[in-house]
Enzyme design. Structure first.
Site, PDB file in Angstrom:
ATOM      1  N   ASP A   1      -2.521 -25.348 -39.100  1.00  0.00           N
ATOM      2  CA  ASP A   1      -1.855 -25.972 -40.250  1.00  0.00           C
ATOM      3  C   ASP A   1      -2.761 -26.049 -41.479  1.00  0.00           C
ATOM      4  O   ASP A   1      -2.369 -25.716 -42.593  1.00  0.00           O
ATOM      5  CB  ASP A   1      -1.357 -27.384 -39.885  1.00  0.00           C
TER       6      ASP A   1
ATOM      7  N   HIS B   1       0.486 -22.353 -34.901  1.00  0.00           N
ATOM      8  CA  HIS B   1       0.894 -22.381 -33.486  1.00  0.00           C
ATOM      9  C   HIS B   1       2.117 -23.274 -33.291  1.00  0.00           C
ATOM     10  O   HIS B   1       2.435 -24.122 -34.127  1.00  0.00           O
ATOM     11  CB  HIS B   1      -0.258 -22.898 -32.626  1.00  0.00           C
TER      12      HIS B   1
END
Ligand SMILES: *[C@@H]1O[C@H](CO)[C@@H](O)[C@H](O)[C@H]1NC(C)=O
Ligand SMILES: *[C@@H]1O[C@H](CO)[C@@H](O)[C@H](O)[C@H]1NC(C)=O
Ligand SMILES: *[C@@H]1O[C@H](CO)[C@@H](O)[C@H](O)[C@H]1NC(C)=O
Ligand SMILES: *[C@@H]1O[C@H](CO)[C@@H](O)[C@H](O)[C@H]1NC(C)=O
Ligand SMILES: *[C@@H]1O[C@H](CO)[C@@H](O)[C@H](O)[C@H]1NC(C)=O
Ligand SMILES: *[C@@H]1O[C@H](CO)[C@@H](O)[C@H](O)[C@H]1NC(C)=O
Ligand SMILES: *[C@@H]1O[C@H](CO)[C@@H](O)[C@H](O)[C@H]1NC(C)=O
Length: 493
Positions: A346, A85
């Site tokens: 991540d 994101h």
């Protein structure tokens, strides 16, 4: 700034200057200010963006000097991307810690701050109570929503040829894990890439971040407790004397201030988010290069030992995506499709990189000192908006390479060469060799991570996707805010 945007600014800037300063000389070759075709500078490689780990604004990975465009004689015929994101507001836990450290500062009832904190006489905190936590930022140069959109718009230029705009009733699935900010990024990217056709063409598949998905997931994890002794150790040890030095310096400049090393860590982390949200942070300059390097290394250690190559199951978790990618690349675009845009966190990307064997340092990261040059700089690996892009290339023969199908891995827009396989044009690796090399080294996710036969055994949604357009738009979310877990089969988790 993204490369395309940077070029655009450079082009527009040069054009407007030329017009302004040579009004009577249309068509002349004179260009003011005098600019070099190739910059000779390379003097200062320092940027705080390379020392904030995954917390702050996107920056391209430091390039190996391989052109981002396909090598001569090669064309991209299939793309698989895994993107995090965009830039965002802090999560609730860090936000609470920022508040604790700020309260410590303001609780001194200082009437005028001096020294490095002088700006506090004007500064205001930027996270409104209880709002925006977890979500992408929307204003300023580092806005997360902008990241998603501009990335999609750039990839539309780069890979738009893989989308047949004349085809009727076309469905191109996209894949987001079931988390609000990730779905939002996927949508913005889709709008940037497909423009007015986003709603007609894309079928957004939302893959729940739940263990019942087993291996059919963008966010797989092991069922049993993580075996992470080094990871657990990191939180307990005080590896970084630099933070104490910073605390002493600031305390010395302002009477009654009693910051400690945890506060320094919190405030440094806060300044990364201030960049994300406000686009500018006075806090960045409060800390020295050494202190930023130390902060960055805390982030690197955490990714490396908790979710990356230094975690015993890191490669195993990453094998799910890696294995499925091999299948797609070998089936090729005609059989399976050309564009596979996937969105996650991540800590779902770092295991995949480990499984592919890229960005893995040759030796474990030391915990008693900060290595330089840094072999695992997380700002180069998973900044906000960080992404791995895999290109399948069809290439003509060159003087030294055969015609055929090749693969390149591109991490944050830098082509990452494989040391063990460079048999294709432009440091690409033949698909056959790539498949052999990667598949031989992949651990088995299902058995290693404690799943039995009742769980989905491999990643399947790239082939069995839902064609519904129901999740393309925010207004259609059954759960409009928060973590919004949905299933791609249409049932709420
Ligand atoms: C490969 O060669 C063919 C025949 O010369 C040519 O038409 C094609 O454009 C070449 N492909 C690339 C990607 O350059
Ligand atoms: C600061 O002011 C508040 C409110 O007047 C008071 O409660 C607090 O004790 C003061 N703190 C210090 C460190 O003087
Ligand atoms: C496209 O979809 C419409 C409506 O479902 C249908 O009537 C039409 O036959 C389809 N066209 C093609 C080429 O499949
Ligand atoms: C794309 O959008 C244009 C403009 O709205 C429309 O005419 C065209 O049919 C769309 N194409 C597809 C494949 O939906
Ligand atoms: C710093 O102070 C806070 C309380 O404000 C405390 O919770 C934290 O443990 C301290 N950190 C260190 C390293 O002493
Ligand atoms: C790899 O993927 C294929 C199909 O995508 C699947 O059949 C196979 O079981 C997977 N292997 C592992 C070890 O997950
Ligand atoms: C696709 O999603 C829709 C809408 O959520 C749902 O009603 C449908 O059952 C799903 N289809 C499949 C094949 O899973």
């Amino acid at each position: 700034m993204s490369p395309l945007a940077a070029n655009l600014v450079a082009v527009l800037g040069a054009a407007s200057l030329a017009v302004a300063q040579t009004p009577n000389a249309p068509g002349t070759q004179n260009r003011y200010p005098f600019t070099k075709q190739y910059d000779q500078g390379f003097l200062d490689g320092y940027s705080v963006l390379k020392h904030i780990g995954g917390q702050g604004p996107y920056s391209n990975r430091v390039s190996y000097g391989i052109s981002r465009d396909p090598p001569d004689g090669c064309a991209v015929d299939q793309v698989i991307m895994l993107k995090r994101h965009g830039e965002r507001w802090p999560d609730p836990n860090p936000a609470a810690k920022f508040q604790v450290s700020l309260n410590k500062i303001y609780g001194t009832n200082q009437t005028a701050f001096t020294g490095a904190l002088e700006f506090l006489n004007r500064w205001k905190y930027f996270v409104p109570e209880g709002r925006y936590v977890r979500l992408e930022s929307y204003n300023g140069p580092y806005a997360g929503l902008l990241d998603g959109y501009i990335h999609g718009a750039e990839y539309g230029v780069r890979y738009g040829h893989l989308w047949d705009q004349t085809a009727a009733n076309l469905t191109i699935p996209m894949f987001s894990s079931g988390y609000e900010r990730i779905l939002t990024t996927a949508r913005k990217f889709g709008e940037g890439f497909f423009g007015w056709n986003y709603t007609d063409v894309v079928a957004m598949n939302v893959i729940p971040e739940e263990v019942y998905m087993g291996a059919n997931s963008l966010t797989p994890t092991c069922l049993h407790d993580k075996d992470t002794p080094m990871c657990d150790l990191l939180g307990k040890s005080n590896l970084h004397p630099q933070f104490k030095v910073a605390a002493a310096r600031l305390n010395g400049q302002n009477e009654k201030l009693a910051l400690n090393s945890s506060d320094i860590y919190n405030l440094m982390q806060m300044s990364a988010y201030e960049l994300n949200v406000r686009g500018y942070s006075d806090w960045v300059n409060v800390f020295t290069l050494d202190e930023w390097v130390a902060f960055g290394y805390t982030q690197d250690l955490s990714y490396y030992y908790c979710n990356g190559p230094g975690y015993v199951n890191g490669r195993t978790v990453g094998s799910v995506f890696a294995n499925a990618s091999l299948t797609l690349l070998n089936q090729g675009p005609e059989k399976s499709g050309k564009l596979f845009f996937n969105f996650c966190h991540d800590t779902n990307i770092t295991p995949v990189l480990a499984a592919f064997g890229i960005a893995s340092p040759p030796e474990p990261l030391p915990i008693d000192h900060i290595p330089f040059p840094n072999p695992y700089s997380s700002s180069d690996i998973v900044p906000m908006g960080g992404h791995l892009t895999m290109e399948r290339l069809t290439c003509n023969a060159t003087a030294i390479t055969k015609p055929g199908t090749y693969v390149r891995l591109i991490l944050n827009e830098a082509v990452v060469p494989y040391t063990g396989c460079q048999d294709g044009p432009g440091y690409s690796c033949s698909l056959a060799r790539f498949t052999e090399m990667v598949s031989h080294s992949l651990p088995d996710f299902i058995s290693t991570c404690g799943f039995d036969h009742t769980y989905p055994q491999y990643l399947d949604f790239w082939w069995n996707y839902n064609t519904t357009r129901d999740y393309n738009r925010e207004t259609q979310d059954p759960i409009p805010a928060g973590e919004g877990l949905l299933t791609y089969k249409g049932t709420a988790a």
